[in-house]
Design an enzyme around this catalytic site. Structure first.
Site, mmCIF file in Angstrom:
data_model
loop_
_atom_site.group_PDB
_atom_site.id
_atom_site.type_symbol
_atom_site.label_atom_id
_atom_site.label_comp_id
_atom_site.label_asym_id
_atom_site.label_seq_id
_atom_site.Cartn_x
_atom_site.Cartn_y
_atom_site.Cartn_z
ATOM 1 N N ASP A 12 0.864 -1.174 0.000
ATOM 2 C CA ASP A 12 0.000 0.000 0.000
ATOM 3 C C ASP A 12 0.908 1.234 0.000
ATOM 4 O O ASP A 12 2.116 1.128 0.244
ATOM 5 C CB ASP A 12 -0.887 -0.030 1.238
ATOM 6 C CG ASP A 12 -1.732 1.207 1.386
ATOM 7 O OD1 ASP A 12 -2.395 1.599 0.416
ATOM 8 O OD2 ASP A 12 -1.700 1.805 2.479
ATOM 9 N N ASP A 14 -0.215 5.243 0.852
ATOM 10 C CA ASP A 14 -0.536 6.173 1.939
ATOM 11 C C ASP A 14 -0.749 5.411 3.246
ATOM 12 O O ASP A 14 -1.557 4.483 3.313
ATOM 13 C CB ASP A 14 -1.815 6.966 1.616
ATOM 14 C CG ASP A 14 -1.692 7.768 0.340
ATOM 15 O OD1 ASP A 14 -1.675 8.996 0.411
ATOM 16 O OD2 ASP A 14 -1.596 7.156 -0.748
ATOM 17 N N ASP A 177 -1.584 -0.766 5.877
ATOM 18 C CA ASP A 177 -1.926 -0.230 7.193
ATOM 19 C C ASP A 177 -3.410 -0.267 7.490
ATOM 20 O O ASP A 177 -3.821 0.051 8.607
ATOM 21 C CB ASP A 177 -1.460 1.228 7.302
ATOM 22 C CG ASP A 177 -2.281 2.150 6.401
ATOM 23 O OD1 ASP A 177 -2.912 3.089 6.913
ATOM 24 O OD2 ASP A 177 -2.290 1.918 5.177
#
Length: 231
Positions: A12, A14, A177
């Site tokens: 991922d 961001d 995240d």
């Protein structure tokens, strides 16, 4: 199964590799002000990030994470157009790599892993950030939130990366995240790694039941480079 069986690391963006909250929050508040609305604190907007620009805009218009049912699609369309224009005009100077990510990516690439980027950020914004960070050469495939009709938590982007690189799902890891990253990995049949320092709407990433959890990129890198790691 040892780490030698893993070949592909899908990251991922961001909240995992970069902290983009300051620039995204600034663009969101500028959009709201252009619409005659009140801005929100950075800490509030941080909890709205992770599902792409349209969802961020819809949450900002609603003033909360649960999007108001009274919002018309055309209202979101118009606001998102403003947001994208404003964000594109930003120099993303406040978007920074998380600690140890810069060196970690280089080490993982040098160790022989194939790296891919799978983000829900619109693809038009990704190359500029990669260039600013000097990461263009690290990633064999880069997927944005609009690269396919589907985005995370749909598994389609992960399937696409595996098929493009001709690497089977059992030899891949999805690292992120948020719950969207973990769900996408689980639905794609890919082992998942959750990092605790990102956004994830204020919820512990462990609640999404990733295969493994790390609280820093340095620990993640050391784990991936360990000769005696058992998965």
């Amino acid at each position: 199964m040892t780490i030698d069986n893993k070949q592909l690391l899908m990251f991922d963006f961001d909240g995992t590799l970069i902290n983009s909250v300051p620039d995204l929050a600034a663009a969101t508040n500028e959009m709201l002000q252009q619409l005659g609305r009140e801005p929100y604190p950075l800490s509030t907007i941080e909890g709205w990030i992770g599902n792409g620009s349209r969802m961020l805009v819809a949450r900002a218009l609603s003033g909360e994470r649960i999007v108001s049912e009274t919002l018309a699609p055309s209202e979101i369309d118009d606001a998102e157009a403003i947001f994208l224009e404003v964000y594109a005009a930003h120099d993303v100077s406040q978007t920074t790599a998380y600690p140890d990510v810069d060196t970690g990516l280089a080490q993982l690439k040098q160790a022989g892993y194939t790296l891919a980027l799978v983000t829900n950020k619109p693809i038009r914004f990704v190359p500029h950030i990669l260039e600013a960070l000097g990461w263009q050469a690290h990633f064999s495939v880069v997927m944005g939130g609009d690269s396919l009709p589907q985005k995370k938590p749909d598994p389609a982007p992960l399937h696409h990366v595996c098929e493009t690189l001709q690497i089977s799902a059992d030899k891949a890891l999805m690292i992120g995240d948020s719950v969207n990253d973990i769900l996408a990995g689980q639905r794609a049949g890919v082992d998942t790694v959750g990092v605790t320092y990102g956004y994830n709407y204020g919820q512990p990433i462990s609640e999404s039941q990733p295969t493994y959890v790390f609280d820093s990129f340095a620990k993640l890198t050391a784990w991936l480079l360990s000769d005696d790691l058992i998965l």
